[in-house]
Design a protein around this motif. Sequence first.
Motif, PDB file in Angstrom:
ATOM      1  N   GLY A   8       0.830  -1.205   0.000  1.00 44.61           N
ATOM      2  CA  GLY A   8       0.000   0.000   0.000  1.00 44.61           C
ATOM      3  C   GLY A   8       0.860   1.248   0.000  1.00 44.61           C
ATOM      4  N   LEU A   9       0.384   2.264  -0.711  1.00 42.50           N
ATOM      5  CA  LEU A   9       1.121   3.526  -0.811  1.00 42.50           C
ATOM      6  C   LEU A   9       0.145   4.675  -0.608  1.00 42.50           C
ATOM      7  CD1 LEU A   9       3.749   5.047  -1.603  1.00 42.50           C
ATOM      8  CD2 LEU A   9       2.957   4.902  -3.962  1.00 42.50           C
ATOM      9  N   GLY A  18      -3.095  20.698  -2.933  1.00 41.33           N
ATOM     10  CA  GLY A  18      -2.726  19.338  -2.549  1.00 41.33           C
ATOM     11  C   GLY A  18      -3.884  18.364  -2.644  1.00 41.33           C
ATOM     12  N   ASP A  19      -3.558  17.105  -2.551  1.00 39.22           N
ATOM     13  CA  ASP A  19      -4.555  16.048  -2.653  1.00 39.22           C
ATOM     14  C   ASP A  19      -4.007  14.798  -1.957  1.00 39.22           C
ATOM     15  OD1 ASP A  19      -6.885  14.819  -3.321  1.00 39.22           O
ATOM     16  OD2 ASP A  19      -6.456  14.654  -5.462  1.00 39.22           O
ATOM     17  N   ASP A  20      -4.897  13.865  -1.647  1.00 38.85           N
ATOM     18  CA  ASP A  20      -4.509  12.579  -1.071  1.00 38.85           C
ATOM     19  C   ASP A  20      -4.741  11.482  -2.101  1.00 38.85           C
ATOM     20  OD1 ASP A  20      -3.958  13.831   1.309  1.00 38.85           O
ATOM     21  OD2 ASP A  20      -5.918  13.388   2.177  1.00 38.85           O
ATOM     22  N   GLU A  21      -3.901  10.449  -2.038  1.00 33.18           N
ATOM     23  CA  GLU A  21      -4.020   9.347  -2.979  1.00 33.18           C
ATOM     24  C   GLU A  21      -3.551   8.065  -2.296  1.00 33.18           C
ATOM     25  OE1 GLU A  21      -2.762   8.847  -7.537  1.00 33.18           O
ATOM     26  OE2 GLU A  21      -1.075   9.195  -6.198  1.00 33.18           O
ATOM     27  N   LEU A  57      -8.552   6.260 -10.187  1.00 30.50           N
ATOM     28  CA  LEU A  57      -7.634   7.266  -9.656  1.00 30.50           C
ATOM     29  C   LEU A  57      -6.922   7.966 -10.802  1.00 30.50           C
ATOM     30  CD1 LEU A  57      -6.056   5.182  -6.774  1.00 30.50           C
ATOM     31  CD2 LEU A  57      -7.877   6.856  -6.610  1.00 30.50           C
ATOM     32  N   ASP A  58      -6.547   9.189 -10.583  1.00 31.84           N
ATOM     33  CA  ASP A  58      -5.850   9.959 -11.611  1.00 31.84           C
ATOM     34  C   ASP A  58      -4.359   9.674 -11.524  1.00 31.84           C
ATOM     35  OD1 ASP A  58      -5.250  11.707 -13.632  1.00 31.84           O
ATOM     36  OD2 ASP A  58      -5.484  13.505 -12.416  1.00 31.84           O
TER      37      ASP A  58
END
Length: 70
Positions: A8-9, A18-21, A57-58
């Motif tokens: 997992g990352l 900013g963003d979370d992924e 996801l992008d």
Amino acid sequence: MQDGVAFGLFNHQGGPRGDDEFTVPNWWMGVLTRRVGSSRLTLNGMFSLDLVTAAGLDTARSFKWAKPWR
């Protein structure tokens, strides 16, 4: 012979843009060797489920090149 990995990352980019992924990079690699007459036949293969585990996801933005500052 075979080998593989999955982990997992989580990526958090703070700030106003900013963003979370969360992604799960993974792969499996295999090697098959057999005798064929007086020679050997070797087949190598690699398989990944990244298109399934990162669906929606992008992730394409991770591979874009940065534009010059000026």
